[in-house]
Scaffold this motif. Structure first.
Motif, mmCIF file in Angstrom:
data_model
loop_
_atom_site.group_PDB
_atom_site.id
_atom_site.type_symbol
_atom_site.label_atom_id
_atom_site.label_comp_id
_atom_site.label_asym_id
_atom_site.label_seq_id
_atom_site.Cartn_x
_atom_site.Cartn_y
_atom_site.Cartn_z
ATOM 1 N N ILE A 37 0.856 -1.195 0.000
ATOM 2 C CA ILE A 37 0.000 0.000 0.000
ATOM 3 C C ILE A 37 0.889 1.240 0.000
ATOM 4 N N LYS A 38 1.897 1.206 0.833
ATOM 5 C CA LYS A 38 2.767 2.372 0.949
ATOM 6 C C LYS A 38 3.434 2.661 -0.398
ATOM 7 N N ALA A 39 3.899 1.589 -1.033
ATOM 8 C CA ALA A 39 4.576 1.793 -2.319
ATOM 9 C C ALA A 39 3.621 2.383 -3.343
ATOM 10 N N ILE A 40 2.382 1.909 -3.320
ATOM 11 C CA ILE A 40 1.404 2.430 -4.293
ATOM 12 C C ILE A 40 1.188 3.918 -4.065
ATOM 13 N N TYR A 41 1.018 4.299 -2.798
ATOM 14 C CA TYR A 41 0.765 5.714 -2.556
ATOM 15 C C TYR A 41 1.998 6.564 -2.861
ATOM 16 N N HIS A 42 3.139 6.001 -2.599
ATOM 17 C CA HIS A 42 4.358 6.721 -2.972
ATOM 18 C C HIS A 42 4.373 6.987 -4.465
ATOM 19 N N THR A 43 4.000 5.959 -5.234
ATOM 20 C CA THR A 43 3.987 6.126 -6.682
ATOM 21 C C THR A 43 2.931 7.131 -7.091
ATOM 22 N N LEU A 44 1.750 7.040 -6.458
ATOM 23 C CA LEU A 44 0.683 7.985 -6.817
ATOM 24 C C LEU A 44 1.121 9.421 -6.529
ATOM 25 N N ASN A 45 1.997 9.567 -5.536
ATOM 26 C CA ASN A 45 2.494 10.900 -5.213
ATOM 27 C C ASN A 45 3.332 11.497 -6.330
ATOM 28 N N LEU A 46 3.826 10.640 -7.207
ATOM 29 C CA LEU A 46 4.636 11.139 -8.318
ATOM 30 C C LEU A 46 3.755 11.689 -9.434
ATOM 31 N N PHE A 47 2.450 11.390 -9.364
ATOM 32 C CA PHE A 47 1.570 11.727 -10.476
ATOM 33 C C PHE A 47 1.104 13.177 -10.392
ATOM 34 N N ASN A 48 0.614 13.618 -11.532
ATOM 35 C CA ASN A 48 0.036 14.958 -11.616
ATOM 36 C C ASN A 48 -1.476 14.849 -11.601
ATOM 37 N N LEU A 49 -2.108 15.797 -10.977
ATOM 38 C CA LEU A 49 -3.561 15.811 -11.010
ATOM 39 C C LEU A 49 -3.980 16.720 -12.155
ATOM 40 N N ASP A 50 -4.940 16.299 -12.941
ATOM 41 C CA ASP A 50 -5.304 17.215 -14.029
ATOM 42 C C ASP A 50 -6.268 18.271 -13.510
ATOM 43 N N VAL A 51 -6.634 19.175 -14.370
ATOM 44 C CA VAL A 51 -7.353 20.360 -13.912
ATOM 45 C C VAL A 51 -8.681 19.994 -13.273
ATOM 46 N N THR A 52 -9.329 18.999 -13.859
ATOM 47 C CA THR A 52 -10.664 18.692 -13.365
ATOM 48 C C THR A 52 -10.627 17.799 -12.126
ATOM 49 N N GLU A 53 -9.439 17.360 -11.731
ATOM 50 C CA GLU A 53 -9.276 16.462 -10.593
ATOM 51 C C GLU A 53 -9.973 15.130 -10.818
ATOM 52 N N LYS A 54 -10.345 14.849 -12.065
ATOM 53 C CA LYS A 54 -11.028 13.583 -12.318
ATOM 54 C C LYS A 54 -10.020 12.476 -12.583
ATOM 55 N N CYS A 55 -8.867 12.869 -13.097
ATOM 56 C CA CYS A 55 -7.924 11.802 -13.385
ATOM 57 C C CYS A 55 -6.488 12.209 -13.057
ATOM 58 N N LEU A 56 -5.690 11.195 -12.892
ATOM 59 C CA LEU A 56 -4.287 11.413 -12.569
ATOM 60 C C LEU A 56 -3.462 11.192 -13.823
ATOM 61 N N ILE A 57 -2.464 12.023 -13.989
ATOM 62 C CA ILE A 57 -1.610 11.881 -15.163
ATOM 63 C C ILE A 57 -0.245 11.425 -14.687
ATOM 64 N N SER A 58 0.281 10.422 -15.355
ATOM 65 C CA SER A 58 1.627 10.009 -14.971
ATOM 66 C C SER A 58 2.451 9.786 -16.218
#
Lengths: 873, 348
Positions: free
Chosen positions: A308-329
């Motif tokens: 779980i920790k690794a997943i969230y760490h990875t998600l932290n590398l992502f960008n949030l798009d303007v609408t906050e609907k999706c993550l860009i990586s």
């Protein structure tokens, strides 16, 4: 075939729906094929989006570590089934947290209770000891003053100090009091000194050691303590003594004054201790039960929490798009695995029940992609050898597949002893056969892990060395005579038995069957006095032959790079002259060696090929380079080995020398003229030539580099491979002033000069460097011979009955020395020399090694790293 | 040659110490720390620095006191490791460093027991570097003479104590006197010791210790206004190893108010700057902070020279400053009092 060349990579952009992102990343983590880039490098660790989740995971891990510590403390085995549970759903995380919370609280409570109980128990034990020990003090006194039943100490200090017998009735001031307590043994001397000093010697201290160590309830350590009794007079002293006791953390216990009370008390204490014991054991049982149930799951929990920790760490590398609907990586992935990754992401979305599919976009980029070789357990070891020198540049020729054979082979030339090789082979084979069970051991021993990691290298080195050992006919420095020698002694028995005949010269004309021993060296050489001289000639020559072939192969590999990166200029101005230089000088040397081997001999019919006429190849070669004629020889020998040799040699040397300016001058000038042309074109476009000096600054060398890096990009697009290489550089270039260009040209020129000098001088010194094959092989053979003749022979030479016992002991010494020095040390030394030959002599011909490793986000690697960290703690 | 001889005994430790020094938080780290919203953020960021996982096993939420304790624990651990590996004369030098903590501990315990605080409450507040065996028995003493005879005579502080043996009762005033007298004797002795060591060590350490002495003299003077301390008594507390000695100290002894102190400092280039525009008002940095800044500067300079013991002293002092900084930031974060969060002393 990513072993020959690193995998084709592409930068991709992923658009993941917010809800599905967690599952997609989880699936990608299981797959382990995508390397995510940090899209917000400027954001602090604690300002990222999923920092709270990461923190919750940290907290879970902390609880688990606490549990693990407690489990280890009780010595309960932790079950490790090697399971790989999936990363739990985010909502399961709450359950997990709750479970850990409950367990931790329960455990803390139990521990608190246990500590309180233990404290209690400690107090009681100490009290018991006090009662027992003080009894002795009191008994002494009672023994001293006979029938005195008076309470407590009724002695003046002096009397007590000197334990002088006291006259009955002299039991002076009855207000003499005492305190009894327990103190850590190491604190006693300071305690005593301070007491004496502050109370001006007006107290009397008796002490006795408690023999058995007591358990400190808070830390669980075993500590040694002492019982003491202090006698004093007056209340003021009493407060003072008590203060000092407090200062030294001595625990004081009430001690009744009459023996009867004391006895009563000690009985009471005993029963309470027993009661406490039962309670304590129940508490321990409870704790044990809790821990045992936790121990079954703890490994799984650890894996889950870490995932779980690794997943969230990875998600932290992502960008949030303007609408906050999706993550860009953004991530690097191997082109061949795009399908797999898309499948994984689809699985991830399906698990969330989301309908919007994830989007994967390939991006064009000028960044250097990471280097990724697909490896298996066999090739990994060899790739590691190469990577230790430098990670291959992207899509460069990878030396690893050739290393698989050349490495053990060059090693074997140096380590040629079938006996020692057999030991190595058996060790390597054992590790390979027992691989799976050894892997499970997860040893933390670094040295063992090095050996185990290189098990296939060791196995191959063993096999190859066994082969060369047979060729050298060397088994523990002895030869084996399988087919019978092809040499014979054509002397009479009588001649040989004459006392002054120590050795016999065997003339190949008369005592040789004229066809060689079927495999390897004829065993007769083992007893020859000129064995070393013979072997030296042979080994030196094969060293050079192997070296030259190895280097030529390296040069040829560079052709692959030039072709792949489409650098025709490098083929014509570097590869061809380099190859010519190598072939004309050094391959010719090897051909001379073969010529000498084949044509010259004792039974040659033609006089000029008589054994006396065989020339020294070394001298011939030196004369050739110096343009000197061959040394004069007596007829029937000929000065030259074959007709036309002189002319041929002159031609070869001249051609080789011509290659030097070819390598040195042509490329820089071609680059300059290309550059000038470009500048003319640009000048027409720009009119003014001075506006972007900066981009022009790097242009000269960069032309080649941009070609290199842009070439693979069109290649990935399939059809466009024919894009002219000048287009890449042209798009990049810009106009610039005249002075700049001169400066730049000299840079290129110096660069080229360095390369040329390095290559020309290098090919001489590298060829010589391969002589280490001979040198180490000689050293190895000599060492093992010395060991045999100086150690084992002593044991073998004894004729008396005790020789057997001696031999038994000496064999032990010989075996230990053989394994430690000849196999381990010599093996290591040969290994390092082989490594050097590969890194310097071979790879310098084609390998740049400027890439960086592809490090995909993978649960497997992450867990392995976490395990490694655990071991370090 | 000097380096060669130095490295035989102390090369490893100097290297170690310099290695530790590179772990000191940088300006960038501070900028990040200042942005923290909660202590959890702070913890997360510190985990990314040289401190590593020193807070990993602390249950959330963490308190500032825990943080302080853990920060200090790490420094002490490092220092004690170096002390355990040290040989003469470095070991004596390192011991000298710990004496100042012993003095602080003694004074803390005496004051604590004057206020009837239980020992268990006081002990955790003592600095672990300054703990000694007889420390906990201090509260039995009621007069300085008793204190000396019973407790301190066995400790290395005994020689420093000779000036303050008196039969007067231990009260607050006396305790302060004891602290300052002890400190004075300690500083002078340390100064002499460094001088005796000679070489680079003397150069670097005398500079630092001289500043320390002067700072004490100045602060004692400023703090003594409007107290019952007589001028003669005050003059006796000034450590005589600084640059102010002897003229500056004599002038300080005569000083009656802050302005006079400032005028004394005017004569000394180093201190003039510190006093200049060190306003009493809250906007500007206090004099104390300026002194700290100057100390940090001296300590950082100590690392610019090689083959001397000053690095060990400086490392400890820098690390202490860092702990103070982190704790200050943590306090500000915990109390949501961000206005003054930038008042830490940067270590450059």
């Amino acid at each position: 075939m990513s072993l020959f060349q690193s995998e084709e990579m592409t930068l991709c952009q992923l658009f993941l729906q917010s809800e599905a992102a967690y599952h997609c990343v989880s699936e990608l983590g299981e797959l382990g094929l995508a390397q995510f880039r940090d899209l917000n490098p400027d954001v602090n660790a604690f300002q990222r989006k999923f920092v709270n989740e990461v923190r919750r995971c940290d907290e879970m891990e902390r609880k688990l570590r606490y549990l693990e510590k407690e489990i280890k403390k009780d010595g309960i085995p932790m079950l490790d089934l090697g399971e790989n549970p999936d990363a739990p759903l985010p909502r399961e995380m709450i359950d997990l947290e709750a479970t850990f919370e409950k367990l931790e609280n329960e455990l803390r409570e139990v521990n608190q209770n246990a500590e309180a109980l233990k404290k209690n128990y400690l107090d009681l034990t100490e009290l018991r000891h006090i009662l027992r020990k003080t009894q002795v003090f009191f008994d002494e006194r009672e023994g001293d003053d006979g029938q005195s039943q008076a309470p407590a100490e009724i002695r003046t200090i002096q009397e007590a100090t000197f334990s002088a017998p006291i006259a009955p009735g002299m039991n002076a001031p009855p207000q003499l009091g005492f305190v009894a307590g327990v103190i850590l043994r190491e604190r006693l001397p300071a305690f005593e000194r301070l007491l004496w000093r502050t109370c001006r010697g007006l107290v009397y201290l008796r002490q006795a050691e408690i023999e058995t160590p007591l358990e400190d309830p808070s830390s669980g350590d075993q500590v040694y303590k002492s019982v003491f009794v202090i006698f004093f007079q007056g209340d003021q002293l009493k407060t003072r003594v008590k203060k000092i006791c407090e200062g030294f953390r001595a625990t004081l216990y009430p001690c009744p004054e009459t023996p009867a009370e004391r006895r009563e008390m000690s009985i009471g204490v005993m029963t309470r201790i027993e009661d406490l014991n039962t309670v304590l054991s129940q508490t321990q049982d409870h704790r044990h039960r809790v821990l045992v149930s936790a121990a079954k799951q703890i490994k799984n929990w650890f894996i889950k929490a870490r995932k779980i920790k690794a997943i969230y760490h990875t998600l932290n590398l992502f960008n949030l798009d303007v609408t906050e609907k999706c993550l860009i990586s953004e991530c690097w992935i191997p082109v061949a695995d795009i399908e797999n990754i898309q499948m994984a992401m689809r699985r991830g979305t399906e698990r969330t029940g989301s309908t919007v599919p994830p989007i994967l976009n390939r991006m064009q980029t000028t960044q250097d992609p990471p280097t990724y070789h697909r490896l298996n357990k066999f090739t990994r070891g060899f790739q590691n050898l190469v990577d230790a020198y430098g990670i291959a540049s992207y899509r460069e020729v990878n030396p690893a597949p050739y290393t698989i054979i050349t490495f053990p082979f060059l090693f074997a030339i140096m380590f040629g002893d079938a006996g020692h090789a057999l030991l190595m082979l058996l060790f390597g084979a054992w590790m390979v056969i027992k691989e799976s069970s050894l892997l499970k051991m997860k040893s933390k021993n670094e040295i063992w892990n090095i050996f185990f990691g290189g098990r296939y290298i060791i196995l191959l080195m063993g096999i190859f060395s066994f082969y060369t050992g047979l060729i050298y006919n060397d088994v523990f420095s002895k030869s084996i005579n399988i087919f019978g020698s092809y040499w014979y002694v054509n002397r009479t028995q009588a001649y040989l038995q004459e006392p002054d005949v120590k050795e016999v010269m065997l003339d190949p004309k008369t005592s040789f069957y004229d066809y060689p021993y079927p495999v390897g060296l004829d065993p007769v050489w083992q007893v020859a006095t000129n064995k070393i001289a013979y072997l030296n000639g042979y080994k030196m020559k094969i060293s050079i032959i192997h070296g030259v072939v190895h280097m030529i192969f390296g040069v040829v590999l560079s052709l692959w790079n030039h072709v792949y990166f489409r650098r025709p200029i490098n083929i014509f101005c570097e590869f061809i002259p380099q190859l010519i230089f190598m072939l004309f000088l050094f391959l010719y040397l090897c051909i001379l060696v073969f010529h000498k081997w084949i044509y010259y001999g004792a039974r040659m019919v033609e006089g000029r090929y008589n054994e006396h006429c065989a020339p020294s190849i070394l001298i011939t070669f030196i004369n050739m380079v110096l343009f000197k004629g061959a040394d004069k020889t007596e007829p029937p020998c000929n000065n030259y080995m074959f007709t036309g040799q002189e002319i041929l040699q002159k031609f070869l040397v001249l051609a080789a020398l011509l290659c030097v300016p070819w390598m040195l001058f042509i490329k820089p000038f071609i680059l300059r003229s290309q550059h000038n042309k470009k500048m003319l074109l640009e000048g027409k476009v720009h009119q003014t030539g001075g506006d972007d000096l900066e981009s022009g600054e790097t242009n000269g060398i960069a032309t080649e580099d941009t070609n290199a890096s842009t070439a693979p990009v069109p290649a990935t697009n399939g059809g466009q491979t024919a894009a002219p290489s000048s287009a890449g550089g042209g798009a990049h270039g810009g106009g610039h002033g005249h002075g700049e260009e001169e400066f730049e040209f000299s840079e290129i020129f110096i660069h080229q000069a360095i390369h040329t000098i390095e290559y020309v001088l290098g090919s001489v010194s590298h060829t010589a460097s391969y002589l280490r094959l001979w040198a180490l092989s000689l050293a190895h053979a000599q060492l093992s011979e010395v060991l045999w003749s100086m150690v084992l022979r002593i044991g073998l030479a004894q004729k008396a009955w005790w020789g057997g016992i001696l031999l038994w002991a000496i064999f032990g010494a010989w075996a230990v020395l053989t394994v430690s020095i000849l196999v381990l040390m010599e093996g290591l030394s040969a290994f390092l020399h082989t490594l050097r030959l590969h890194w310097v002599e071979f790879q310098s011909k084609f390998y740049t090694g400027q890439g960086y490793q592809f490090t995909p986000f993978s649960f497997k690697d992450m867990l392995a790293a976490a395990d490694g960290l655990d071991a370090a703690d | 040659m000097k380096g060669c001889m130095f490295n035989i005994d102390n090369g490893y430790l100097e290297g170690l110490c310099r290695g530790f020094k590179t772990g000191i938080l940088t300006q960038n780290d501070y900028l990040n720390l200042v942005q923290c919203e909660t202590l959890e953020d702070l913890k997360l960021h510190l985990a990314g620095t040289d401190y590593g996982n020193f807070l990993a096993n602390e249950p959330s939420p963490i308190a500032v006191s825990t943080l302080d304790e853990k920060l200090r624990e790490k420094v002490v651990h490092e220092f004690q490791h170096m002390r355990n590996c040290a040989v003469e004369p470095l070991s004596t030098f390192l011991d000298y460093i710990t004496y100042s903590y012993m003095i602080d501990n003694i004074v803390l315990l005496i004051t604590g027991s004057l206020h009837q605080r239980p020992l268990q409450e006081l002990l955790p507040k003592c600095h672990p570097l300054g703990s000694f065996e007889q420390m906990e028995a201090i509260h039995i003493a009621t007069t300085p003479a008793e204190l000396y005879n019973a407790v301190l005579v066995d400790t290395p502080l005994a020689p420093f104590f000779q000036d303050c043996i008196s039969e007067a009762d231990l009260d607050e005033m006396n305790t302060e006197l004891i602290r300052n007298t002890l400190y004075k004797a300690y500083l002078e002795s340390f100064y002499d010791f460094c001088k005796e060591l000679g070489g680079e060590t003397a150069d670097v350490m005398c500079e630092i210790l001289a500043f320390e002495a002067d700072r004490r003299a100045l602060i004692i003077t400023i703090n003594s206004f409007d107290t019952e301390l007589s001028k003669e008594d005050r003059a006796r507390l000034f450590p005589r190893c600084g640059k102010l000695h002897p003229d500056g100290l004599a002038a300080l002894a005569r000083a009656d108010d802050y302005e006079q102190v400032r005028s004394v400092a005017e004569y000394y280039a180093e201190y003039q700057v510190l006093f200049a525009n060190a306003g009493q008002n809250t906007e500007e940095k206090t004099l104390e902070d300026r002194f700290f800044e100057y100390e940090v500067k001296l300590n950082v300079h100590a690392f610019l020279r090689q083959f001397h013991f000053g690095v060990f002293y400086s490392y400890l002092k820098l690390k202490e400053q860092e702990c103070r900084n982190v704790v200050w930031i943590a306090e500000c974060v915990a109390q949501r009092h961000r206005a003054k969060i930038d008042n830490y002393i940067p270590i450059l």
